[in-house]
Design a protein around this motif. Structure first.
Motif, PDB file in Angstrom:
ATOM      1  N   ALA A  79     -18.576  77.024  48.251  1.00 37.07           N
ATOM      2  CA  ALA A  79     -18.203  76.293  46.907  1.00 37.07           C
ATOM      3  C   ALA A  79     -16.589  75.944  47.325  1.00 37.07           C
ATOM      4  CB  ALA A  79     -17.986  76.963  45.811  1.00 37.07           C
ATOM      5  N   THR A  80     -16.248  75.397  47.716  1.00 35.85           N
ATOM      6  CA  THR A  80     -14.238  75.062  47.687  1.00 35.85           C
ATOM      7  C   THR A  80     -13.837  74.602  46.925  1.00 35.85           C
ATOM      8  OG1 THR A  80     -15.121  72.063  48.859  1.00 35.85           O
ATOM      9  CG2 THR A  80     -15.840  74.399  50.568  1.00 35.85           C
ATOM     10  N   SER A  81     -12.682  74.280  47.239  1.00 32.91           N
ATOM     11  CA  SER A  81     -11.670  73.651  45.912  1.00 32.91           C
ATOM     12  C   SER A  81     -11.474  71.753  46.373  1.00 32.91           C
ATOM     13  CB  SER A  81     -10.711  74.256  46.115  1.00 32.91           C
ATOM     14  OG  SER A  81      -9.611  73.829  47.607  1.00 32.91           O
ATOM     15  N   ARG A  82     -12.237  71.651  47.206  1.00 32.64           N
ATOM     16  CA  ARG A  82     -11.943  70.188  47.622  1.00 32.64           C
ATOM     17  C   ARG A  82     -12.802  69.550  46.627  1.00 32.64           C
ATOM     18  NH1 ARG A  82     -12.621  69.441  53.653  1.00 32.64           N
ATOM     19  NH2 ARG A  82     -13.615  71.311  53.453  1.00 32.64           N
ATOM     20  N   ARG A  83     -13.103  68.360  46.421  1.00 30.31           N
ATOM     21  CA  ARG A  83     -13.423  67.251  45.705  1.00 30.31           C
ATOM     22  C   ARG A  83     -14.071  66.111  45.872  1.00 30.31           C
ATOM     23  NH1 ARG A  83     -13.803  69.984  40.077  1.00 30.31           N
ATOM     24  NH2 ARG A  83     -12.524  71.549  40.490  1.00 30.31           N
ATOM     25  N   ASP A  84     -15.203  66.143  45.315  1.00 24.62           N
ATOM     26  CA  ASP A  84     -15.557  64.505  45.894  1.00 24.62           C
ATOM     27  C   ASP A  84     -15.776  63.377  45.448  1.00 24.62           C
ATOM     28  OD1 ASP A  84     -17.753  64.493  43.572  1.00 24.62           O
ATOM     29  OD2 ASP A  84     -19.044  65.281  44.067  1.00 24.62           O
ATOM     30  N   SER A  85     -15.641  61.771  45.355  1.00 24.82           N
ATOM     31  CA  SER A  85     -15.570  61.147  44.708  1.00 24.82           C
ATOM     32  C   SER A  85     -15.443  60.745  43.041  1.00 24.82           C
ATOM     33  CB  SER A  85     -16.432  59.669  44.881  1.00 24.82           C
ATOM     34  OG  SER A  85     -17.561  60.067  45.044  1.00 24.82           O
ATOM     35  N   SER A  86     -16.312  62.316  42.850  1.00 30.63           N
ATOM     36  CA  SER A  86     -16.863  62.225  41.424  1.00 30.63           C
ATOM     37  C   SER A  86     -16.084  63.290  40.695  1.00 30.63           C
ATOM     38  CB  SER A  86     -18.536  62.845  40.980  1.00 30.63           C
ATOM     39  OG  SER A  86     -19.610  61.409  41.814  1.00 30.63           O
ATOM     40  N   ASN A  87     -15.183  63.958  41.475  1.00 35.44           N
ATOM     41  CA  ASN A  87     -14.261  65.010  40.902  1.00 35.44           C
ATOM     42  C   ASN A  87     -15.918  65.744  41.212  1.00 35.44           C
ATOM     43  OD1 ASN A  87     -12.093  65.574  41.165  1.00 35.44           O
ATOM     44  ND2 ASN A  87     -12.003  65.887  38.119  1.00 35.44           N
ATOM     45  N   ASN A  88     -15.998  66.699  41.942  1.00 34.89           N
ATOM     46  CA  ASN A  88     -17.325  67.652  41.334  1.00 34.89           C
ATOM     47  C   ASN A  88     -16.753  68.220  42.488  1.00 34.89           C
ATOM     48  OD1 ASN A  88     -19.037  66.962  39.607  1.00 34.89           O
ATOM     49  ND2 ASN A  88     -19.912  65.778  40.923  1.00 34.89           N
ATOM     50  N   PRO A  89     -16.762  69.319  42.732  1.00 33.16           N
ATOM     51  CA  PRO A  89     -16.152  70.545  44.370  1.00 33.16           C
ATOM     52  C   PRO A  89     -17.158  70.565  45.002  1.00 33.16           C
ATOM     53  CG  PRO A  89     -16.927  72.128  41.514  1.00 33.16           C
ATOM     54  CD  PRO A  89     -17.039  70.080  41.344  1.00 33.16           C
ATOM     55  N   LEU A  90     -16.668  70.129  46.397  1.00 35.41           N
ATOM     56  CA  LEU A  90     -17.746  69.987  47.384  1.00 35.41           C
ATOM     57  C   LEU A  90     -18.236  71.324  47.729  1.00 35.41           C
ATOM     58  CD1 LEU A  90     -15.685  67.753  50.567  1.00 35.41           C
ATOM     59  CD2 LEU A  90     -17.952  67.655  48.973  1.00 35.41           C
ATOM     60  N   THR A  91     -19.446  71.429  48.331  1.00 30.91           N
ATOM     61  CA  THR A  91     -20.523  72.765  48.512  1.00 30.91           C
ATOM     62  C   THR A  91     -20.639  72.352  49.788  1.00 30.91           C
ATOM     63  OG1 THR A  91     -22.536  72.218  47.193  1.00 30.91           O
ATOM     64  CG2 THR A  91     -21.078  73.685  46.438  1.00 30.91           C
ATOM     65  N   PHE A  92     -21.007  73.166  50.467  1.00 24.87           N
ATOM     66  CA  PHE A  92     -21.356  73.171  52.011  1.00 24.87           C
ATOM     67  C   PHE A  92     -22.785  74.476  52.298  1.00 24.87           C
ATOM     68  CE2 PHE A  92     -17.540  71.825  52.368  1.00 24.87           C
ATOM     69  CZ  PHE A  92     -17.610  70.712  53.321  1.00 24.87           C
TER      70      PHE A  92
END
Length: 194
Positions: free
Chosen positions: A159-172
């Motif tokens: 889980a990263t501290s970056r957010r997608d367009s819906s403001n959910n945390p980005l996960t890889f």
């Protein structure tokens, strides 16, 4: 003023480089941990007899997961129960893990803290899962299979501290796969697929 501007631009570039290098080092550590998990489980399986290896189910088995009472556990399977790690030493279902049990032995693997989300320590902010699948390969004239292909898959989610367009945390999600071959008469071979 011009010199100050050049210094600011230089410092911004250095900060970006340090951030990028730090992320790459974390990723490399996670990959190394995944390889250690795979190698540990393959080597643990090499210590088992052919009888135990032949008894493993061909369905996918989750190792290191929380104990489930309705699950049949096979020799070599691992689970967690009440905060402790156990390895199955005798096939059975409904046998609750406990120290001194005929079915379980306390066996904390060196990677145990990787199976919980952690922002520090060896897990490095990732959550790991481990699965095993078994395939029967060769059959003799009597219908007996004499070789097993056993595939271990480690998957980890970061889980990263970056957010997608819906403001959910980005996960890889990443994974490593190792396949080992176990023969009835001692043929053992391992290779890494991805």
């Amino acid at each position: 003023m011009m010199a100050a501007l050049i210094l600011v631009v230089g410092f911004i570039g250095m900060i970006e480089a340090v951030t990028l290098a730090s992320g790459m080092m974390d990723h490399a550590r996670r990959q190394t941990l995944a390889n250690q998990i795979l190698n540990h489980e393959i080597e643990a399986l090499r210590l088992q007899s052919w009888t135990n290896i032949a008894a493993l189910p061909t369905s996918s088995t989750s190792l290191g997961a929380t104990y489930a009472s309705g699950t049949t556990y096979y020799v070599g399977d691992t689970c967690t129960y009440n905060g402790a790690w156990y390895r199955c030493i005798q096939q059975g279902a409904g046998q609750t893990p406990a120290a001194g049990s005929a079915y379980w032995v306390v066996d904390t693997p060196p990677y145990s803290n990787a199976f919980t989300t952690s922002t520090s320590g060896i897990a490095l902010g990732a959550t790991y899962t481990l699965t095993r699948t078994v395939a029967n390969l060769t059959t003799d004239g009597a219908g007996n299979t004499n070789m097993r292909e056993i595939t271990f898959t480690v998957q980890w989610v970061v889980a990263t501290s970056r957010r997608d367009s819906s403001n959910n945390p980005l996960t890889f999600t990443y994974r490593r796969v190792n396949t080992a071959y176990f023969g009835k008469y001692g043929l053992n071979l391992t290779y890494q697929r991805s």
